[in-house]
Write an enzyme that holds these catalytic residues in place. Structure first.
Site, PDB file in Angstrom:
ATOM      1  N   LYS A  73       0.847  -1.206   0.000  1.00  0.00           N
ATOM      2  CA  LYS A  73       0.000   0.000   0.000  1.00  0.00           C
ATOM      3  C   LYS A  73       0.875   1.246   0.000  1.00  0.00           C
ATOM      4  O   LYS A  73       1.495   1.602   0.991  1.00  0.00           O
ATOM      5  CB  LYS A  73      -0.918   0.061   1.233  1.00  0.00           C
ATOM      6  CG  LYS A  73      -1.982   1.145   1.036  1.00  0.00           C
ATOM      7  CD  LYS A  73      -2.624   1.619   2.302  1.00  0.00           C
ATOM      8  CE  LYS A  73      -1.999   2.833   2.904  1.00  0.00           C
ATOM      9  NZ  LYS A  73      -2.020   4.059   2.076  1.00  0.00           N
ATOM     10  N   GLY A  76       7.173   5.176   7.580  1.00  0.00           N
ATOM     11  CA  GLY A  76       6.274   6.310   7.760  1.00  0.00           C
ATOM     12  C   GLY A  76       6.568   6.992   9.076  1.00  0.00           C
ATOM     13  O   GLY A  76       7.675   6.893   9.606  1.00  0.00           O
ATOM     14  N   SER A  77       5.548   7.645   9.613  1.00  0.00           N
ATOM     15  CA  SER A  77       5.764   8.439  10.830  1.00  0.00           C
ATOM     16  C   SER A  77       5.890   7.521  12.050  1.00  0.00           C
ATOM     17  O   SER A  77       5.373   6.394  12.069  1.00  0.00           O
ATOM     18  CB  SER A  77       4.589   9.386  11.018  1.00  0.00           C
ATOM     19  OG  SER A  77       3.390   8.643  11.117  1.00  0.00           O
ATOM     20  N   THR A  78       6.543   8.045  13.070  1.00  0.00           N
ATOM     21  CA  THR A  78       6.722   7.268  14.294  1.00  0.00           C
ATOM     22  C   THR A  78       5.368   6.961  14.925  1.00  0.00           C
ATOM     23  O   THR A  78       5.149   5.858  15.450  1.00  0.00           O
ATOM     24  CB  THR A  78       7.668   8.019  15.255  1.00  0.00           C
ATOM     25  OG1 THR A  78       8.967   8.051  14.640  1.00  0.00           O
ATOM     26  CG2 THR A  78       7.786   7.323  16.602  1.00  0.00           C
ATOM     27  N   VAL A  81       2.342   6.445  13.456  1.00  0.00           N
ATOM     28  CA  VAL A  81       1.656   5.328  12.778  1.00  0.00           C
ATOM     29  C   VAL A  81       2.495   4.042  12.948  1.00  0.00           C
ATOM     30  O   VAL A  81       1.937   2.944  13.044  1.00  0.00           O
ATOM     31  CB  VAL A  81       1.364   5.647  11.294  1.00  0.00           C
ATOM     32  CG1 VAL A  81       0.679   4.470  10.618  1.00  0.00           C
ATOM     33  CG2 VAL A  81       0.471   6.874  11.176  1.00  0.00           C
ATOM     34  N   GLU A  99      10.615   1.653   9.602  1.00  0.00           N
ATOM     35  CA  GLU A  99      11.536   2.754   9.260  1.00  0.00           C
ATOM     36  C   GLU A  99      10.776   4.041   9.522  1.00  0.00           C
ATOM     37  O   GLU A  99       9.837   4.362   8.792  1.00  0.00           O
ATOM     38  CB  GLU A  99      11.938   2.678   7.774  1.00  0.00           C
ATOM     39  CG  GLU A  99      12.722   1.449   7.394  1.00  0.00           C
ATOM     40  CD  GLU A  99      14.127   1.449   7.972  1.00  0.00           C
ATOM     41  OE1 GLU A  99      14.644   2.520   8.309  1.00  0.00           O
ATOM     42  OE2 GLU A  99      14.687   0.352   8.111  1.00  0.00           O
ATOM     43  N   CYS A 131      13.338  11.677   5.966  1.00  0.00           N
ATOM     44  CA  CYS A 131      13.650  11.137   7.299  1.00  0.00           C
ATOM     45  C   CYS A 131      15.110  11.387   7.654  1.00  0.00           C
ATOM     46  O   CYS A 131      15.471  11.521   8.808  1.00  0.00           O
ATOM     47  CB  CYS A 131      13.342   9.647   7.326  1.00  0.00           C
ATOM     48  SG  CYS A 131      14.188   8.752   6.013  1.00  0.00           S
ATOM     49  N   GLU A 144      10.478  16.190  14.464  1.00  0.00           N
ATOM     50  CA  GLU A 144      10.694  16.186  13.026  1.00  0.00           C
ATOM     51  C   GLU A 144       9.825  17.271  12.389  1.00  0.00           C
ATOM     52  O   GLU A 144       8.603  17.201  12.457  1.00  0.00           O
ATOM     53  CB  GLU A 144      10.274  14.807  12.511  1.00  0.00           C
ATOM     54  CG  GLU A 144      10.834  14.465  11.193  1.00  0.00           C
ATOM     55  CD  GLU A 144      10.395  13.079  10.747  1.00  0.00           C
ATOM     56  OE1 GLU A 144       9.258  12.665  11.020  1.00  0.00           O
ATOM     57  OE2 GLU A 144      11.206  12.409  10.087  1.00  0.00           O
TER      58      GLU A 144
END
Ligand code: NAD
Length: 501
Positions: A188, A241-243, A245, A263, A297, A395
């Site tokens: 996805k 993705g984001s920390t 999620v 990651e 990132c 971030e």
């Protein structure tokens, strides 16, 4: 700044309608259609189906069937390798089309998108080589009657979930390694940048990947991504993705104890000593901050400069940064493209405003740029940033560089490590001892010495602490998609529990 002019390349452009790939069939899905407005051009460029839970279930069932009944997991490594090599050739052949899609959907400069496509094709070739070299271990040292063989087996069905900032590159850091190991997959991409991943589906079919081995879903995270993290038929999740999620994904995976590779975000320090080659560093600092509009990132967003050079270096970086060419992502000379969404631009602006309120100075930029269409942000530098300010710890994911200072090596290391992230770092000094001392003590998955954001398919990449779990790339990447099985073999008469000894 000149007013934005609609680029020639989009004058006759028609939005592209995409479909999802489930069990080898291109499908509209059951839900409505999502439209992607190009962040740098303000027009609809792509339409994808908004996938639903039912679509996710169909895709997972197809991947499960393709894994349990083959032939993909039981093909030889050489056969899988040849298909991956063919895919790499097709990626190279369609690189301009793929780069164009990544450029218009994400707003990144076209020159950069083309560079990423070259890197991605190389990763597919590297993974193809590993497909033939995946092996376990044997132990012939366990006594006369015992032989131990440790097998590496494909882990099964893998959910692959990717973000919007490097659409084709990131799927290429995951999918070819999962395929090399013999896994089947449900992929996805981000709902903002799904185009190039869907074209990859066409490429993989042409390369000979059997139906059901790669399924590609489009749609939002909560609707179609979440079932990919909870479904009992999924064996592993590979998420970038984001920390936030990422944390949710791990909690979802815990229900059925799936393997998870994450990651996530970064807030990467660049520590600069007075004896560094400052010309080289200043170039790298500007590149590290404004490459991909800072939506990276790995962005070198946190400069930790020795106090004795801080004002000179900040002024020189500001001078170079003011020359960075911001503009139309399709212009081959653009260096800093558009910001992914209007909402994200607002979030970046709020970081700058809050930092200024907290006492930081805006040394350059700080404002959104009106180029006529789309959303853009000026290269920004904040000086006088203190380690406990939000802009130094969180971030920003935008073209915003924070400048902090240090006096001793210990202090530099302490500041570098005093955040929740640990993705990458760099150290700049002509002194070998200084580089190694800092390099060994900074808690980050990659430490560059006198360079920044270099990479190679051979070198593992991933984060410490809340930057993630596991590593991508490198020769172990393919092993991540395997289970380990011990075959403990006995020869000759066995001394049993009740048998005479
Ligand atoms: P995001 O976490 O919002 O979304 C990433 C993906 O997860 C998207 O496909 C999204 O649709 C999906 N998703 C969202 N909610 C979900 C849910 N509940 N269940 C399942 N899937 C869900 O991240 P983003 O905004 O697309 O990307 C930016 C983030 O990615 C940044 O934090 C950046 O640091 C990180 N990133 C990390 C790396 C790395 O290698 N460490 C690389 C690139 C980006």
């Amino acid at each position: 700044m000149t007013a934005h002019v609609k680029p020639k390349a989009l004058e006759n452009f028609k939005a592209r309608d995409f479909r999802m790939l489930i069990d080898g069939v291109w499908t509209e899905g059951a839900g409505p259609v999502l439209e992607r407005v190009a962040p740098g051009h303000g027009i609809v460029v792509s339409r994808y189906p908004a996938g639903t839970k039912a679509d996710a279930e169909r895709a997972i069932a197809a991947a499960r069937k393709a894994f349990d009944h083959g032939p993909w997991p039981t093909m030889t490594g050489a056969e899988r390798s040849n298909i991956l090599l063919k895919a790499a050739d097709l990626i190279a052949a369609r690189a301009d089309e793929l780069a164009f899609l990544d450029c218009i959907e994400s707003g990144k400069p076209i020159s950069q998108a083309k560079g990423e496509l070259g890197g991605a094709a190389d990763i597919w070739r590297y993974a193809a080589a590993l497909a033939r070299d995946l092996h376990g271990e044997s132990y012939n040292t366990l006594g006369e009657g015992t032989l131990g063989v440790v097998l590496r087996e494909a882990i099964g069905v893998v959910s692959i979930i990717t973000p919007w900032n490097f659409p084709f590159l990131i799927v290429s850091q995951k999918l070819p390694f999962a395929l090399a190991a013999g896994c089947t997959t449900v992929v996805k991409p981000s709902e903002l940048t799904s185009g190039s991943t869907l074209v990859l589906g066409e490429i993989l079919i042409e390369a000979g990947v059997p139906a059901g081995v790669v399924n590609i879903l489009t749609g939002t995270g909560p609707e179609v991504g979440a079932p990919m993290t909870t479904h009992p038929d999924v064996d592993m999740i590979s998420f970038t993705g984001s920390t936030g999620v990422g944390r949710l994904t791990m909690a979802n995976a815990a229900q059925t104890l799936k393997k998870v590779s994450l990651e996530l975000g970064g807030k990467n320090p660049q520590i600069v000593f007075p004896d560094a080659n400052l010309d080289e560093f200043i170039d790298a600092a500007v590149f590290g901050a404004y490459f991909n509009a800072g939506e990276c990132c790995n962005a070198g967003s946190r400069l930790i400069l020795h106090k004795s050079i801080a004002s000179e270096v900040t002024a020189r970086i500001a001078d170079l940064a003011s020359k960075v060419k911001v503009g139309d992502p399709l212009d081959p000379t653009t260096q800093l493209g558009a910001i992914i969404t209007p909402q994200h631009l607002e979030k970046i602006g709020a970081f700058v405003t809050d930092a200024a309120k907290a006492g930081a100075s805006v040394a350059l930029g700080g404002e959104a740029l009106d180029l006529g269409l789309g959303q853009f942000m000026a290269p920004t530098i904040l000086s006088g940033v203190l380690p406990d300010m939000a802009v130094a710890r969180e971030e920003v994911f935008g073209p915003v560089l924070s400048v902090l200072t240090f006096e001793t090596t210990e202090e530099a290391i302490r500041i570098a490590n005093a955040i929740d992230y640990g993705l990458s770092a760099s150290v700049w000094s002509r002194d070998f001892d200084t580089c190694l001392t800092v390099g060994r003590k900074v808690r980050a998955g990659t430490v560059w010495m006198n360079t920044f954001m270099d990479g190679a398919s051979e070198l593992p990449f991933g984060g410490y602490r809340q930057s993630g779990l596991g590593r991508e790339l490198g020769r172990h990447a393919v092993e991540d998609y395997t289970e380990t099985k011990t075959l403990n073999m006995h020869m000759g008469a066995r001394t049993g529990w009740w048998m005479p000894r």
